[in-house]
Motif scaffolding. Structure first.
Motif, PDB file in Angstrom:
ATOM      1  N   GLY A 481     -27.842  22.286  56.467  1.00 62.63           N
ATOM      2  CA  GLY A 481     -28.909  22.602  55.524  1.00 62.63           C
ATOM      3  C   GLY A 481     -29.154  21.572  54.452  1.00 62.63           C
ATOM      4  N   GLY A 482     -28.322  20.528  54.380  1.00 60.37           N
ATOM      5  CA  GLY A 482     -28.512  19.498  53.371  1.00 60.37           C
ATOM      6  C   GLY A 482     -28.166  19.991  51.973  1.00 60.37           C
ATOM      7  N   GLY A 483     -28.485  19.183  50.987  1.00 63.12           N
ATOM      8  CA  GLY A 483     -28.181  19.531  49.600  1.00 63.12           C
ATOM      9  C   GLY A 483     -26.765  19.146  49.224  1.00 63.12           C
ATOM     10  N   ILE A 484     -26.407  19.455  47.993  1.00 62.85           N
ATOM     11  CA  ILE A 484     -25.087  19.114  47.470  1.00 62.85           C
ATOM     12  C   ILE A 484     -24.016  20.004  48.109  1.00 62.85           C
ATOM     13  CG2 ILE A 484     -23.640  19.160  45.409  1.00 62.85           C
ATOM     14  CD1 ILE A 484     -25.424  16.817  45.385  1.00 62.85           C
ATOM     15  N   ASP A 485     -22.939  19.383  48.535  1.00 61.09           N
ATOM     16  CA  ASP A 485     -21.789  20.115  49.069  1.00 61.09           C
ATOM     17  C   ASP A 485     -20.874  20.480  47.902  1.00 61.09           C
ATOM     18  OD1 ASP A 485     -19.491  21.021  50.278  1.00 61.09           O
ATOM     19  OD2 ASP A 485     -19.534  19.538  51.893  1.00 61.09           O
ATOM     20  N   GLU A 486     -20.995  21.709  47.434  1.00 63.54           N
ATOM     21  CA  GLU A 486     -20.278  22.112  46.219  1.00 63.54           C
ATOM     22  C   GLU A 486     -18.771  22.085  46.404  1.00 63.54           C
ATOM     23  OE1 GLU A 486     -21.901  25.827  44.743  1.00 63.54           O
ATOM     24  OE2 GLU A 486     -23.840  25.287  45.608  1.00 63.54           O
ATOM     25  N   GLU A 490     -16.137  19.921  44.133  1.00 60.31           N
ATOM     26  CA  GLU A 490     -14.969  20.462  43.446  1.00 60.31           C
ATOM     27  C   GLU A 490     -13.702  19.698  43.822  1.00 60.31           C
ATOM     28  OE1 GLU A 490     -14.827  22.665  41.004  1.00 60.31           O
ATOM     29  OE2 GLU A 490     -17.014  22.541  41.072  1.00 60.31           O
ATOM     30  N   GLU A 491     -13.600  19.304  45.075  1.00 65.74           N
ATOM     31  CA  GLU A 491     -12.445  18.500  45.486  1.00 65.74           C
ATOM     32  C   GLU A 491     -12.416  17.173  44.734  1.00 65.74           C
ATOM     33  OE1 GLU A 491     -10.994  18.445  49.690  1.00 65.74           O
ATOM     34  OE2 GLU A 491     -12.952  19.321  50.074  1.00 65.74           O
ATOM     35  N   PHE A 493     -13.723  16.601  41.825  1.00 67.19           N
ATOM     36  CA  PHE A 493     -13.362  16.893  40.441  1.00 67.19           C
ATOM     37  C   PHE A 493     -11.847  17.042  40.287  1.00 67.19           C
ATOM     38  CE2 PHE A 493     -17.748  18.392  39.342  1.00 67.19           C
ATOM     39  CZ  PHE A 493     -17.912  17.552  38.270  1.00 67.19           C
ATOM     40  N   ARG A 494     -11.249  17.793  41.203  1.00 71.05           N
ATOM     41  CA  ARG A 494      -9.799  17.998  41.098  1.00 71.05           C
ATOM     42  C   ARG A 494      -9.051  16.681  41.195  1.00 71.05           C
ATOM     43  NH1 ARG A 494     -10.988  22.678  44.165  1.00 71.05           N
ATOM     44  NH2 ARG A 494     -10.536  21.612  46.118  1.00 71.05           N
ATOM     45  N   THR A 495      -9.521  15.823  42.068  1.00 69.52           N
ATOM     46  CA  THR A 495      -8.869  14.512  42.215  1.00 69.52           C
ATOM     47  C   THR A 495      -8.985  13.707  40.931  1.00 69.52           C
ATOM     48  OG1 THR A 495      -9.372  14.495  44.590  1.00 69.52           O
ATOM     49  CG2 THR A 495      -8.827  12.385  43.566  1.00 69.52           C
ATOM     50  N   LEU A 496     -10.175  13.667  40.359  1.00 72.07           N
ATOM     51  CA  LEU A 496     -10.387  12.905  39.131  1.00 72.07           C
ATOM     52  C   LEU A 496      -9.568  13.477  37.979  1.00 72.07           C
ATOM     53  CD1 LEU A 496     -14.253  12.377  39.359  1.00 72.07           C
ATOM     54  CD2 LEU A 496     -12.503  10.623  39.629  1.00 72.07           C
ATOM     55  N   GLN A 497      -9.524  14.786  37.879  1.00 72.84           N
ATOM     56  CA  GLN A 497      -8.803  15.395  36.766  1.00 72.84           C
ATOM     57  C   GLN A 497      -7.299  15.225  36.915  1.00 72.84           C
ATOM     58  OE1 GLN A 497     -10.423  19.348  36.949  1.00 72.84           O
ATOM     59  NE2 GLN A 497     -12.335  18.766  35.931  1.00 72.84           N
ATOM     60  N   LEU A 524     -25.934  26.487  38.351  1.00 76.94           N
ATOM     61  CA  LEU A 524     -24.945  25.455  38.679  1.00 76.94           C
ATOM     62  C   LEU A 524     -25.155  24.220  37.810  1.00 76.94           C
ATOM     63  CD1 LEU A 524     -24.913  25.744  42.575  1.00 76.94           C
ATOM     64  CD2 LEU A 524     -23.084  26.395  41.011  1.00 76.94           C
ATOM     65  N   ALA A 525     -26.411  23.899  37.535  1.00 77.03           N
ATOM     66  CA  ALA A 525     -26.691  22.727  36.698  1.00 77.03           C
ATOM     67  C   ALA A 525     -26.064  22.893  35.318  1.00 77.03           C
ATOM     68  CB  ALA A 525     -28.198  22.522  36.576  1.00 77.03           C
ATOM     69  N   VAL A 526     -26.153  24.107  34.765  1.00 76.94           N
ATOM     70  CA  VAL A 526     -25.538  24.362  33.459  1.00 76.94           C
ATOM     71  C   VAL A 526     -24.035  24.132  33.509  1.00 76.94           C
ATOM     72  CG1 VAL A 526     -24.964  26.202  31.829  1.00 76.94           C
ATOM     73  CG2 VAL A 526     -27.312  25.933  32.622  1.00 76.94           C
ATOM     74  N   ALA A 527     -23.388  24.661  34.563  1.00 73.97           N
ATOM     75  CA  ALA A 527     -21.926  24.524  34.672  1.00 73.97           C
ATOM     76  C   ALA A 527     -21.518  23.060  34.698  1.00 73.97           C
ATOM     77  CB  ALA A 527     -21.435  25.233  35.924  1.00 73.97           C
ATOM     78  N   TYR A 528     -22.234  22.236  35.457  1.00 76.80           N
ATOM     79  CA  TYR A 528     -21.874  20.825  35.542  1.00 76.80           C
ATOM     80  C   TYR A 528     -22.196  20.076  34.250  1.00 76.80           C
ATOM     81  CZ  TYR A 528     -20.906  21.411  40.488  1.00 76.80           C
ATOM     82  OH  TYR A 528     -20.363  21.808  41.685  1.00 76.80           O
TER      83      TYR A 528
END
Length: 775
Positions: A481-486, A490-491, A493-497, A524-528
């Motif tokens: 379906g395309g789009g961002i793979d949430e 998150e993976e 993000f966890r790596t960076l953090q 979702l935009a707000v959360a990011y």
């Protein structure tokens, strides 16, 4: 030579000659970031960029064509994946153990009694990891997709790793015992030698006269050298039917004696001393057995059969007897190469052979005809391992296999055997791990593995993780379906953090937040954006959600507000937006404007609750929320006019739902809106005018703003009046947007209509205060 493949190119098919004649060529630039990528582009032959002066325009004149010089073979991905899990486990255990710095100035073997080496239990664990590495390599050799050259290549890597495990990672964690049987197992696993099928064929030859088979003696000697003693003893026993009197008389004795040969791997010997004593006794008895044969003489008339056969038969029997006696010259003569000699040495020549004896032993073996092949890189590595030269071993593995160099060096480093090069930018271990990670990075699907390898390489590894994660795609596949793979986001993000890469985490949050805004996934935009501390974009998102209310009505507005994670409005949340709005320092950012811009977002759930209260006809709650939105200064000034018009229904309710102080507060806000609109009408009246215009164009406007019927349809905005509808019809929407007047002038008919609407509010407030005074 390295061949680069590009998905497309600048040269039109069939026009190569014409393209070359035009004076063009291709230049390239290597990726400045992380990855084995190269960019190619068209230039003149002098190296400058192409221009219109070239004879013939070419397809892709201004394009950059990307390619890679490295690629992970797909059939090796299972190997990489399985060994990655072992590598990861090894790092965790080593980190928990945290051994002290190692002393590497001595002959570097685990058996040496030096301080600061890993404990026996640690080495035992490392040995198990090495065994699993080796087993995984053996499974790789079974892949049907391997070519013949790949089979040979990975067989050599397997043999090297197995040897390293035997020499430096003993199962008991000490490595101070004899090593002959382990080395014999090593050569037998790498080179099967005489097979069982060959032996069965020989034993069944000529009705049991196995000795008549042309391969009988060569097979017997091969089996003897490889330690296959039961089959060798069985072959020797068949000589009892040989026509030679000597052979027929001694065969049963030799076979019986050979069957009793002491092996260090046998459970019959509880200690090394018991084994060596048993071996010494066995050898003395065997030599006694051989003495009368020697005294009788090898050339007695008819003793060995016919004179034609006598010489050859004597030689081969003598070879067997001398091998069993462990004579060095005979072992070196019969072995096919130095590796087979190493395997046989600790079983036949020197049963007391230990790891510390191997440098001298390998020099003895390779000094004659069994020298190693200098052109064979795998032999160079194995020879260095036996010599105890770890640095030579590591540097030699690099040209053989980056996988081998990485995982072998990592294990050696855990043992403290890798020397530190003074003045080097990085150690050998980190160098090879970084090189291997670069190889893995050529396959984007392995980015998680790549990151975990890089994370073990200190600050440089952290920087490379950041560079890698900036380059990976966060998009779903088209079939999904395309789009961002949430989940992928998150993976990342966890790596960076985990690595403490806060700035990179904020950058990623900003990028993903922007993409979510573009796809209207405002929750979702707000959360990011909160993660990124991007107050400016939070303000933009708030405006967009308010515009949804204006253009689509309360229903879609509430859906978007409900999509915002509730935790962002919870006091227990580390990203509590309300705390930012109250002036507290949020954990997400040091941006001083964040609280101001985030407060606009915090207004949205309050207004949602306000609308739902109206929808359920709970006007007292709606009145309380209205007072709270104004009293806390959380409502955006641009939306004040809308709230004031919304208040008309509350003010006209007979229950007097607003206190006197709150009513005067509303009057003060009204005066500020009217005053501000005189010089900036768009800032104070924009939402109200847009709301009434949109409602009029869609036909959803109610007939009056002075009764509860204004919210009969939940999808109809509250702040709609017949006055606004009349004005709006005179100027319809253009491309879905309100057509503005001359520079948003206070005299613009739209803003004049807005001011007229506020007069309705003023009248409602006057009537409310009059009723309040009259009691």
């Amino acid at each position: 030579m390295t061949t680069l493949s590009f998905s497309s190119g600048p040269i039109p098919q069939g026009h190569l000659t014409q393209w070359q004649d035009s004076g063009r060529t291709l230049s390239h630039i290597l990726s400045p970031g992380f990855g084995s990528e190269v960019g190619a582009f068209v230039t003149k032959r002098d190296g400058t960029l192409t221009s219109a002066k070239l004879k013939t325009p070419a397809h892709g004149e201004r394009a950059i064509f990307f390619g890679k010089w490295d690629k992970v073979p797909q059939h090796l991905i299972p190997l990489y994946t399985r060994t990655y899990t072992l590598f990861h486990s090894l790092q965790q255990i080593a980190a928990e153990s945290n051994p002290a710095p190692q002393d590497t100035s001595f002959l570097r073997r685990p058996s040496a009694a030096k301080p600061n080496l890993p404990s026996a239990s640690q080495i035992n664990f490392y040995s198990r990891i090495a065994s699993l590495y080796t087993e995984t390599l053996r499974q790789t050799l079974l892949l049907p997709t391997l070519t013949a050259s790949e089979q040979d290549h990975w067989a050599s890597i397997t043999q090297i790793f197995h040897l390293a495990k035997i020499l430096y990672l003993p199962e008991d964690g000490r490595g101070d015992g004899v090593v002959g049987e382990e080395l014999l197992d090593w050569i037998n696993m790498a080179d099967l030698g005489p097979t069982t099928e060959e032996g069965e064929e020989i034993l069944g030859f000529s009705n049991g006269d196995s000795w008549a088979h042309e391969e009988f003696w060569s097979y017997l000697i091969r089996s003897l050298l490889r330690g296959f003693l039961p089959s060798t003893s069985q072959l020797i026993s068949t000589l009892s039917t040989h026509p030679s009197p000597v052979l027929s008389s001694i065969s049963s004795k030799i076979a019986t004696h050979l069957a009793d040969y002491p092996r260090s791997s046998s459970s019959s010997y509880p200690t090394e001393r018991a084994f060596l004593q048993a071996h010494s006794s066995w050898r003395a008895q065997f030599r006694t057995l051989c003495v009368p044969l020697t005294k009788r003489g090898w050339a007695l008339e008819g003793a060995w059969g016919s004179s034609d056969e006598s010489s050859g038969l004597e030689d081969v029997v003598q070879a067997v007897l001398e091998l069993m006696q462990g004579k060095e010259d005979r072992v070196l003569e019969e072995c096919v190469d130095w590796k087979e000699a190493v395997g046989a040495w600790g079983v036949w020549v020197r049963p007391s052979l230990k790891r510390d004896d191997l440098p001298e032993t390998i020099r003895t073996i390779s000094s004659g005809v069994l020298s190693l092949d200098p052109a064979a890189q795998d032999e160079t590595v194995m020879y260095a391992l036996l010599q105890g030269d770890i640095t030579q071993t590591i540097t030699s593995t690099n040209t053989l296999s980056v996988w081998l160099a990485t995982h072998l060096t990592d294990l050696m480093d855990k043992l403290g055997l890798v020397e530190t090069v003074v003045g080097a930018e990085r150690g050998l271990r980190d160098h090879f791990v970084l090189e291997y990670a670069l190889h893995l990075a050529s396959e984007e699907g392995l980015w998680r593995m790549t990151c975990d390898y890089l994370k073990t390489c200190g600050e440089e590894g952290r920087r490379r993780v950041a560079g890698l994660l900036e380059r990976i795609s966060l998009e779903k596949d088209e079939q999904d379906g395309g789009g961002i793979d949430e989940s992928k986001v998150e993976e990342v993000f966890r790596t960076l953090q985990t690595l403490g890469l806060e700035e990179e985490s904020r950058t990623l949050s900003r990028v993903v937040g922007q993409r979510m805004v573009q796809s209207r996934q405002y929750g979702l935009a707000v959360a990011y954006c909160v993660r990124a501390g991007d107050g400016r974009r939070l303000g933009i998102i708030s405006d967009k959600i308010l515009n949804v209310y204006v253009q689509k009505g309360p229903k879609e507005f509430i859906e978007h507000v409900n999509s915002i994670p509730p935790s962002l409005f919870s006091p227990e949340s580390p990203h509590y937006i309300a705390s930012a709005a109250s002036g507290l320092s949020p954990s997400t950012t040091s941006n001083p404007t964040f609280p101001i811009l985030a407060s606009k977002l915090n207004f949205l759930p309050l207004y949602r609750d306000f609308l739902e209260s109206f929808h359920s006809n709970d006007l007292p709650k709606a009145a309380s929320l209205l007072s709270n939105m104004f009293a806390s200064d959380i409502a955006p000034k641009g939306f004040w006019a809308v709230l004031l018009v919304d208040s008309v229904v509350i003010l006209e309710d007979q229950r007097m739902l607003v206190g006197t102080e709150e009513a005067y507060g509303l009057l003060g806000r009204l005066e500020e809106v009217v005053s501000g609109s005189s010089h900036s009408p768009g800032d104070y009246l924009g939402y109200l005018v847009d709301l009434q215009t949109t409602s009029s164009s869609t036909g959803n406007a109610p007939s009056s703003s002075s009764s509860s019927s204004s919210f009969d349809a939940f999808n109809t905005p509250l702040s709609t009046t017949s006055t606004f509808n009349t004005i709006a019809k005179s100027r319809p929407l253009v491309n879905g947007q309100r057509k503005k007047g001359n520079g948003k002038s206070p005299t613009d008919e739209f803003y004049l209509a807005g001011l007229k609407g506020l007069e309705v509010v003023r009248l409602a407030l006057a009537r409310y205060l009059a009723r309040d005074l009259l009691g």
